[in-house]
Design a protein around this motif. Structure first.
Motif, PDB file in Angstrom:
ATOM      1  N   PHE A 160     -29.053  42.213 -38.554  1.00  0.00           N
ATOM      2  CA  PHE A 160     -27.953  41.986 -38.388  1.00  0.00           C
ATOM      3  C   PHE A 160     -27.214  41.929 -39.558  1.00  0.00           C
ATOM      4  CE2 PHE A 160     -30.281  38.092 -40.629  1.00  0.00           C
ATOM      5  CZ  PHE A 160     -30.137  37.950 -41.845  1.00  0.00           C
ATOM      6  N   LEU A 161     -26.008  42.473 -40.191  1.00  0.00           N
ATOM      7  CA  LEU A 161     -25.365  42.629 -41.273  1.00  0.00           C
ATOM      8  C   LEU A 161     -23.978  41.698 -41.490  1.00  0.00           C
ATOM      9  CD1 LEU A 161     -23.506  46.637 -40.849  1.00  0.00           C
ATOM     10  CD2 LEU A 161     -22.275  44.342 -42.373  1.00  0.00           C
ATOM     11  N   CYS A 162     -24.023  41.414 -42.825  1.00  0.00           N
ATOM     12  CA  CYS A 162     -23.222  40.771 -43.464  1.00  0.00           C
ATOM     13  C   CYS A 162     -22.505  41.816 -44.828  1.00  0.00           C
ATOM     14  CB  CYS A 162     -23.930  39.437 -44.206  1.00  0.00           C
ATOM     15  SG  CYS A 162     -24.934  38.773 -43.359  1.00  0.00           S
ATOM     16  N   SER A 163     -20.950  41.734 -44.602  1.00  0.00           N
ATOM     17  CA  SER A 163     -19.885  42.031 -45.745  1.00  0.00           C
ATOM     18  C   SER A 163     -20.278  40.957 -46.428  1.00  0.00           C
ATOM     19  CB  SER A 163     -19.397  42.532 -45.161  1.00  0.00           C
ATOM     20  OG  SER A 163     -18.233  43.073 -45.979  1.00  0.00           O
ATOM     21  N   MET A 164     -20.687  40.981 -47.607  1.00  0.00           N
ATOM     22  CA  MET A 164     -20.657  39.592 -49.416  1.00  0.00           C
ATOM     23  C   MET A 164     -20.084  40.365 -50.119  1.00  0.00           C
ATOM     24  SD  MET A 164     -22.582  38.237 -47.598  1.00  0.00           S
ATOM     25  CE  MET A 164     -23.863  36.875 -48.741  1.00  0.00           C
ATOM     26  N   ALA A 165     -19.908  41.373 -50.676  1.00  0.00           N
ATOM     27  CA  ALA A 165     -18.242  41.848 -51.551  1.00  0.00           C
ATOM     28  C   ALA A 165     -17.631  43.368 -50.733  1.00  0.00           C
ATOM     29  CB  ALA A 165     -18.830  41.892 -52.218  1.00  0.00           C
ATOM     30  N   PRO A 166     -16.224  43.436 -51.735  1.00  0.00           N
ATOM     31  CA  PRO A 166     -15.660  42.304 -52.706  1.00  0.00           C
ATOM     32  C   PRO A 166     -15.106  40.886 -51.928  1.00  0.00           C
ATOM     33  CG  PRO A 166     -14.663  44.165 -51.890  1.00  0.00           C
ATOM     34  CD  PRO A 166     -15.699  44.267 -51.640  1.00  0.00           C
ATOM     35  N   TYR A 167     -15.056  40.705 -50.280  1.00  0.00           N
ATOM     36  CA  TYR A 167     -14.314  39.650 -49.685  1.00  0.00           C
ATOM     37  C   TYR A 167     -15.429  39.309 -49.442  1.00  0.00           C
ATOM     38  CZ  TYR A 167     -10.424  42.722 -51.086  1.00  0.00           C
ATOM     39  OH  TYR A 167      -9.357  43.340 -51.981  1.00  0.00           O
ATOM     40  N   PRO A 168     -15.889  38.009 -49.836  1.00  0.00           N
ATOM     41  CA  PRO A 168     -17.919  37.245 -48.435  1.00  0.00           C
ATOM     42  C   PRO A 168     -17.099  36.695 -48.079  1.00  0.00           C
ATOM     43  CG  PRO A 168     -17.108  36.552 -51.447  1.00  0.00           C
ATOM     44  CD  PRO A 168     -16.247  37.900 -50.719  1.00  0.00           C
ATOM     45  N   PRO A 169     -17.552  36.290 -46.698  1.00  0.00           N
ATOM     46  CA  PRO A 169     -17.580  35.558 -46.317  1.00  0.00           C
ATOM     47  C   PRO A 169     -17.767  33.992 -46.294  1.00  0.00           C
ATOM     48  CG  PRO A 169     -19.520  36.183 -45.035  1.00  0.00           C
ATOM     49  CD  PRO A 169     -18.710  37.008 -47.075  1.00  0.00           C
ATOM     50  N   SER A 170     -17.048  33.264 -45.418  1.00  0.00           N
ATOM     51  CA  SER A 170     -16.890  31.946 -45.983  1.00  0.00           C
ATOM     52  C   SER A 170     -18.305  31.482 -45.390  1.00  0.00           C
ATOM     53  CB  SER A 170     -15.897  30.854 -45.393  1.00  0.00           C
ATOM     54  OG  SER A 170     -15.857  30.772 -44.038  1.00  0.00           O
ATOM     55  N   PRO A 171     -19.223  30.504 -46.264  1.00  0.00           N
ATOM     56  CA  PRO A 171     -20.520  29.963 -46.022  1.00  0.00           C
ATOM     57  C   PRO A 171     -20.618  29.628 -44.184  1.00  0.00           C
ATOM     58  CG  PRO A 171     -19.992  28.642 -47.926  1.00  0.00           C
ATOM     59  CD  PRO A 171     -18.291  29.684 -47.414  1.00  0.00           C
ATOM     60  N   THR A 221     -22.900  45.333 -48.952  1.00  0.00           N
ATOM     61  CA  THR A 221     -23.461  44.619 -47.663  1.00  0.00           C
ATOM     62  C   THR A 221     -24.628  45.087 -47.546  1.00  0.00           C
ATOM     63  OG1 THR A 221     -21.502  46.467 -47.343  1.00  0.00           O
ATOM     64  CG2 THR A 221     -23.274  45.889 -45.526  1.00  0.00           C
ATOM     65  N   VAL A 222     -25.605  43.733 -47.410  1.00  0.00           N
ATOM     66  CA  VAL A 222     -26.633  43.142 -46.949  1.00  0.00           C
ATOM     67  C   VAL A 222     -26.327  43.526 -44.961  1.00  0.00           C
ATOM     68  CG1 VAL A 222     -28.842  41.527 -46.858  1.00  0.00           C
ATOM     69  CG2 VAL A 222     -26.397  41.720 -48.853  1.00  0.00           C
TER      70      VAL A 222
END
Length: 299
Positions: A160-171, A221-222
Protein backbone atom coordinates in the motif's frame (compact mmCIF):
# COMPACT_ATOMS: atom_id res chain seq x y z
CA UNK A 1 17.24 -20.11 -7.99
CA UNK A 2 16.42 -23.83 -7.85
CA UNK A 3 17.54 -25.56 -11.03
CA UNK A 4 14.52 -27.94 -10.94
CA UNK A 5 11.92 -25.42 -12.03
CA UNK A 6 8.47 -26.80 -12.88
CA UNK A 7 7.60 -27.04 -16.55
CA UNK A 8 5.69 -23.92 -17.51
CA UNK A 9 2.48 -24.53 -19.43
CA UNK A 10 2.86 -23.42 -23.05
CA UNK A 11 -0.87 -22.72 -23.34
CA UNK A 12 -0.88 -20.55 -20.23
CA UNK A 13 -3.09 -17.48 -20.68
CA UNK A 14 -1.12 -15.06 -18.52
CA UNK A 15 -3.37 -12.07 -19.14
CA UNK A 16 -6.45 -14.01 -18.10
CA UNK A 17 -4.77 -15.31 -14.95
CA UNK A 18 -3.59 -11.81 -14.06
CA UNK A 19 -7.11 -10.44 -14.42
CA UNK A 20 -8.59 -13.21 -12.29
CA UNK A 21 -5.99 -12.63 -9.58
CA UNK A 22 -6.34 -8.83 -9.69
CA UNK A 23 -10.13 -8.94 -9.59
CA UNK A 24 -10.12 -10.81 -6.29
CA UNK A 25 -8.75 -7.62 -4.68
CA UNK A 26 -7.17 -9.95 -2.12
CA UNK A 27 -3.54 -9.77 -3.21
CA UNK A 28 -0.93 -12.39 -2.46
CA UNK A 29 -2.11 -12.45 1.16
CA UNK A 30 -5.44 -13.71 -0.13
CA UNK A 31 -3.73 -16.68 -1.80
CA UNK A 32 -1.95 -17.50 1.45
CA UNK A 33 -5.14 -17.17 3.46
CA UNK A 34 -6.82 -19.59 1.03
CA UNK A 35 -4.08 -22.14 1.78
CA UNK A 36 -2.44 -22.19 -1.65
CA UNK A 37 0.14 -25.00 -1.84
CA UNK A 38 1.47 -24.32 -5.35
CA UNK A 39 2.00 -20.75 -6.46
CA UNK A 40 0.21 -19.62 -9.65
CA UNK A 41 2.32 -19.56 -12.81
CA UNK A 42 2.16 -15.74 -12.98
CA UNK A 43 4.52 -15.64 -9.97
CA UNK A 44 7.13 -18.13 -11.24
CA UNK A 45 10.35 -16.39 -12.22
CA UNK A 46 12.21 -18.04 -15.11
CA UNK A 47 15.91 -18.32 -14.53
CA UNK A 48 17.84 -15.42 -16.06
CA UNK A 49 20.86 -16.05 -18.22
CA UNK A 50 22.99 -14.18 -15.71
CA UNK A 51 21.62 -15.91 -12.57
CA UNK A 52 24.66 -18.17 -12.22
CA UNK A 53 26.98 -15.20 -12.55
CA UNK A 54 25.00 -13.22 -9.98
CA UNK A 55 24.98 -16.14 -7.55
CA UNK A 56 28.75 -16.39 -7.80
CA UNK A 57 28.98 -12.71 -6.94
CA UNK A 58 26.61 -12.94 -3.97
CA UNK A 59 28.11 -12.30 -0.59
CA UNK A 60 26.79 -12.45 2.95
CA UNK A 61 30.03 -11.28 4.52
CA UNK A 62 33.05 -9.18 3.70
CA UNK A 63 31.74 -6.26 1.67
CA UNK A 64 29.19 -4.25 3.63
CA UNK A 65 27.06 -1.14 3.37
CA UNK A 66 28.71 1.66 5.40
CA UNK A 67 27.10 3.05 8.54
CA UNK A 68 27.06 6.83 9.02
CA UNK A 69 26.38 8.29 12.46
CA UNK A 70 24.41 11.54 12.23
CA UNK A 71 24.87 12.42 15.90
CA UNK A 72 25.71 16.11 16.46
CA UNK A 73 25.68 17.02 12.73
CA UNK A 74 23.47 20.03 13.50
CA UNK A 75 25.66 21.59 16.21
CA UNK A 76 29.22 20.35 15.72
CA UNK A 77 30.87 21.72 12.58
CA UNK A 78 33.87 19.39 12.70
CA UNK A 79 31.59 16.37 13.10
CA UNK A 80 29.40 17.64 10.25
CA UNK A 81 32.40 17.91 7.94
CA UNK A 82 33.30 14.29 8.69
CA UNK A 83 29.75 13.13 7.95
CA UNK A 84 29.62 15.11 4.68
CA UNK A 85 32.83 13.39 3.57
CA UNK A 86 31.46 9.97 4.56
CA UNK A 87 28.24 10.59 2.61
CA UNK A 88 30.20 11.76 -0.42
CA UNK A 89 32.36 8.63 -0.40
CA UNK A 90 29.41 6.29 0.16
CA UNK A 91 27.40 7.96 -2.61
CA UNK A 92 30.32 7.74 -5.00
CA UNK A 93 31.31 4.16 -4.25
CA UNK A 94 27.95 2.45 -4.25
CA UNK A 95 25.04 4.79 -3.63
CA UNK A 96 23.96 3.08 -0.40
CA UNK A 97 24.61 3.82 3.24
CA UNK A 98 22.89 3.28 6.56
CA UNK A 99 22.27 6.08 9.03
CA UNK A 100 22.25 5.91 12.81
CA UNK A 101 21.22 8.56 15.35
CA UNK A 102 18.97 10.04 12.66
CA UNK A 103 16.49 11.56 15.10
CA UNK A 104 13.57 9.17 14.55
CA UNK A 105 12.74 7.33 17.78
CA UNK A 106 13.08 3.56 17.53
CA UNK A 107 9.56 3.10 18.87
CA UNK A 108 8.27 5.08 15.87
CA UNK A 109 10.14 2.78 13.47
CA UNK A 110 8.90 -0.32 15.26
CA UNK A 111 5.31 0.94 15.27
CA UNK A 112 5.53 1.74 11.55
CA UNK A 113 6.47 -1.88 10.82
CA UNK A 114 3.67 -3.11 13.07
CA UNK A 115 1.21 -0.77 11.36
CA UNK A 116 2.05 -2.27 7.96
CA UNK A 117 1.50 -5.75 9.38
CA UNK A 118 -1.81 -4.75 10.96
CA UNK A 119 -3.12 -3.38 7.68
CA UNK A 120 -2.18 -6.45 5.64
CA UNK A 121 -3.36 -8.94 8.25
CA UNK A 122 -6.88 -7.53 8.41
CA UNK A 123 -9.73 -9.60 6.97
CA UNK A 124 -9.81 -9.56 3.18
CA UNK A 125 -13.09 -7.65 3.03
CA UNK A 126 -11.51 -4.78 4.96
CA UNK A 127 -8.29 -4.65 2.90
CA UNK A 128 -10.15 -4.86 -0.40
CA UNK A 129 -11.91 -1.55 0.27
CA UNK A 130 -8.58 0.17 -0.49
CA UNK A 131 -7.67 -2.00 -3.50
CA UNK A 132 -7.17 0.05 -6.68
CA UNK A 133 -4.63 0.96 -9.37
CA UNK A 134 -5.50 4.63 -9.69
CA UNK A 135 -2.07 6.18 -9.10
CA UNK A 136 -3.09 9.37 -10.90
CA UNK A 137 -5.85 10.55 -8.57
CA UNK A 138 -5.79 8.35 -5.45
CA UNK A 139 -3.53 9.32 -2.55
CA UNK A 140 -3.86 5.89 -0.97
CA UNK A 141 -3.38 2.86 -3.22
CA UNK A 142 -3.34 -0.79 -2.14
CA UNK A 143 -2.69 -3.62 -4.58
CA UNK A 144 -0.29 -6.38 -5.54
CA UNK A 145 2.53 -5.38 -7.90
CA UNK A 146 2.20 -1.88 -9.37
CA UNK A 147 3.58 -3.32 -12.63
CA UNK A 148 1.43 -6.46 -12.55
CA UNK A 149 0.48 -6.25 -16.22
CA UNK A 150 3.90 -5.21 -17.53
CA UNK A 151 6.37 -7.74 -16.09
CA UNK A 152 7.10 -11.28 -17.23
CA UNK A 153 6.79 -12.58 -13.67
CA UNK A 154 5.01 -11.02 -10.71
CA UNK A 155 6.53 -10.50 -7.27
CA UNK A 156 5.25 -12.32 -4.20
CA UNK A 157 4.23 -9.14 -2.40
CA UNK A 158 1.40 -6.75 -1.66
CA UNK A 159 1.82 -3.00 -1.26
CA UNK A 160 0.00 0.00 0.00
CA UNK A 161 1.22 3.41 -1.06
CA UNK A 162 0.41 6.75 0.52
CA UNK A 163 1.25 10.05 -1.18
CA UNK A 164 2.00 12.14 1.93
CA UNK A 165 3.43 15.34 0.40
CA UNK A 166 3.12 17.98 -0.89
CA UNK A 167 -0.64 17.42 -0.76
CA UNK A 168 -1.30 14.87 1.98
CA UNK A 169 -4.51 12.87 2.21
CA UNK A 170 -7.02 13.75 4.89
CA UNK A 171 -6.68 11.54 7.99
CA UNK A 172 -9.89 9.68 7.21
CA UNK A 173 -8.46 8.60 3.84
CA UNK A 174 -5.69 6.69 5.60
CA UNK A 175 -6.31 3.13 6.86
CA UNK A 176 -7.43 3.23 10.48
CA UNK A 177 -5.03 0.45 11.47
CA UNK A 178 -1.98 2.57 10.67
CA UNK A 179 -3.36 6.12 10.38
CA UNK A 180 -1.68 7.65 13.42
CA UNK A 181 1.73 6.08 12.82
CA UNK A 182 1.71 7.05 9.13
CA UNK A 183 1.22 10.70 10.05
CA UNK A 184 3.79 10.55 12.86
CA UNK A 185 6.34 8.71 10.70
CA UNK A 186 5.80 11.24 7.90
CA UNK A 187 6.63 14.17 10.17
CA UNK A 188 9.85 12.51 11.30
CA UNK A 189 10.95 11.35 7.87
CA UNK A 190 10.41 14.81 6.35
CA UNK A 191 12.73 16.30 8.97
CA UNK A 192 15.35 13.64 8.27
CA UNK A 193 14.91 14.17 4.53
CA UNK A 194 15.80 17.85 4.85
CA UNK A 195 18.89 16.98 6.89
CA UNK A 196 20.01 14.48 4.26
CA UNK A 197 19.42 16.98 1.46
CA UNK A 198 21.58 19.52 3.27
CA UNK A 199 24.37 16.99 3.76
CA UNK A 200 24.15 15.82 0.15
CA UNK A 201 24.24 19.44 -1.04
CA UNK A 202 27.41 20.06 0.95
CA UNK A 203 28.90 16.80 -0.33
CA UNK A 204 28.42 18.23 -3.85
CA UNK A 205 30.24 21.41 -2.85
CA UNK A 206 27.01 23.45 -2.79
CA UNK A 207 25.27 25.57 -0.18
CA UNK A 208 23.40 23.42 2.35
CA UNK A 209 20.03 24.69 1.14
CA UNK A 210 20.69 24.14 -2.58
CA UNK A 211 18.77 20.90 -3.15
CA UNK A 212 15.96 22.00 -0.84
CA UNK A 213 15.69 25.27 -2.79
CA UNK A 214 15.27 23.15 -5.94
CA UNK A 215 12.09 21.78 -4.27
CA UNK A 216 13.68 18.35 -3.81
CA UNK A 217 12.04 18.15 -0.37
CA UNK A 218 8.52 18.79 -1.65
CA UNK A 219 7.33 15.28 -2.42
CA UNK A 220 7.08 12.25 -0.13
CA UNK A 221 5.57 8.88 -0.91
CA UNK A 222 5.43 6.19 1.77
CA UNK A 223 5.50 2.75 0.12
CA UNK A 224 4.81 -0.20 2.40
CA UNK A 225 5.64 -3.67 1.05
CA UNK A 226 4.34 -6.83 2.67
CA UNK A 227 5.81 -10.25 1.83
CA UNK A 228 3.52 -13.10 2.95
CA UNK A 229 5.00 -16.54 3.63
CA UNK A 230 5.41 -18.41 0.35
CA UNK A 231 4.87 -22.17 -0.04
CA UNK A 232 7.44 -22.36 -2.86
CA UNK A 233 9.96 -19.56 -2.24
CA UNK A 234 12.52 -21.12 -4.60
CA UNK A 235 10.24 -20.34 -7.57
CA UNK A 236 9.57 -16.65 -7.05
CA UNK A 237 10.89 -13.40 -5.60
CA UNK A 238 9.44 -10.69 -3.42
CA UNK A 239 11.05 -7.93 -5.48
CA UNK A 240 13.10 -8.43 -8.63
CA UNK A 241 16.37 -6.59 -9.20
CA UNK A 242 15.79 -2.95 -10.12
CA UNK A 243 17.03 0.60 -9.68
CA UNK A 244 15.05 3.40 -8.06
CA UNK A 245 14.14 6.38 -10.21
CA UNK A 246 13.40 8.62 -7.23
CA UNK A 247 15.63 11.35 -5.82
CA UNK A 248 16.60 9.21 -2.89
CA UNK A 249 14.89 6.50 -0.86
CA UNK A 250 15.00 5.89 2.87
CA UNK A 251 14.36 2.21 3.55
CA UNK A 252 12.96 0.84 6.79
CA UNK A 253 13.18 -2.94 6.76
CA UNK A 254 11.96 -5.39 9.35
CA UNK A 255 14.32 -7.55 11.33
CA UNK A 256 14.03 -10.73 9.27
CA UNK A 257 16.25 -9.52 6.44
CA UNK A 258 16.25 -10.43 2.76
CA UNK A 259 17.31 -7.10 1.23
CA UNK A 260 20.32 -7.23 -1.10
CA UNK A 261 21.98 -4.39 -3.00
CA UNK A 262 24.43 -4.54 -5.91
CA UNK A 263 27.46 -2.92 -4.31
CA UNK A 264 31.03 -2.88 -5.63
CA UNK A 265 30.18 -5.41 -8.36
CA UNK A 266 28.57 -7.98 -6.07
CA UNK A 267 25.25 -8.64 -4.35
CA UNK A 268 25.54 -7.78 -0.69
CA UNK A 269 23.14 -8.71 2.10
CA UNK A 270 21.93 -5.66 4.04
CA UNK A 271 21.78 -7.16 7.51
CA UNK A 272 18.93 -5.56 9.48
CA UNK A 273 20.19 -3.33 12.27
CA UNK A 274 17.61 -2.23 14.81
CA UNK A 275 17.16 1.52 14.54
CA UNK A 276 19.18 1.98 11.34
CA UNK A 277 17.74 3.29 8.07
CA UNK A 278 19.10 2.44 4.63
CA UNK A 279 19.55 5.38 2.25
CA UNK A 280 19.53 4.63 -1.48
CA UNK A 281 20.76 7.30 -3.88
CA UNK A 282 18.17 7.23 -6.67
CA UNK A 283 18.63 7.67 -10.41
CA UNK A 284 17.45 11.30 -10.35
CA UNK A 285 19.98 12.34 -7.71
CA UNK A 286 22.67 10.49 -9.67
CA UNK A 287 21.89 12.68 -12.68
CA UNK A 288 22.14 15.82 -10.53
CA UNK A 289 25.38 14.59 -8.99
CA UNK A 290 26.92 13.96 -12.43
CA UNK A 291 25.82 17.42 -13.57
CA UNK A 292 27.39 19.22 -10.63
CA UNK A 293 30.51 17.07 -10.55
CA UNK A 294 31.20 18.12 -14.14
CA UNK A 295 30.93 21.78 -13.07
CA UNK A 296 32.84 21.69 -9.78
CA UNK A 297 36.23 20.32 -8.80
CA UNK A 298 35.47 18.21 -5.74
CA UNK A 299 38.09 17.04 -3.27
Amino acid sequence: MDQTLPELKSDHDRKKELLVFDNTKAGVKGLVDDGVAKIPQIFIHPQDDDDDDLNEKSSSSGTSIPFIDLKDVENDISRRNIVVEEIFRASESGGFFQVLNHGIPINVLDEMIEGVKRFNEQPQEVRSQYYNRDYATKKVVYNSNFDLYQTKASGWRDTFLCSMAPYPPSPDELPETCRDILMDFTRHIQTLGITLLELLSEALGLDASHLKDMDCAEGLTVICHYYPACPQPELTMGTAKHSDSSFFTVLLQDYIGGLQVFHQNRWVDVTPTHGALVVNIGDFLQVIKDMFCSSFQLN
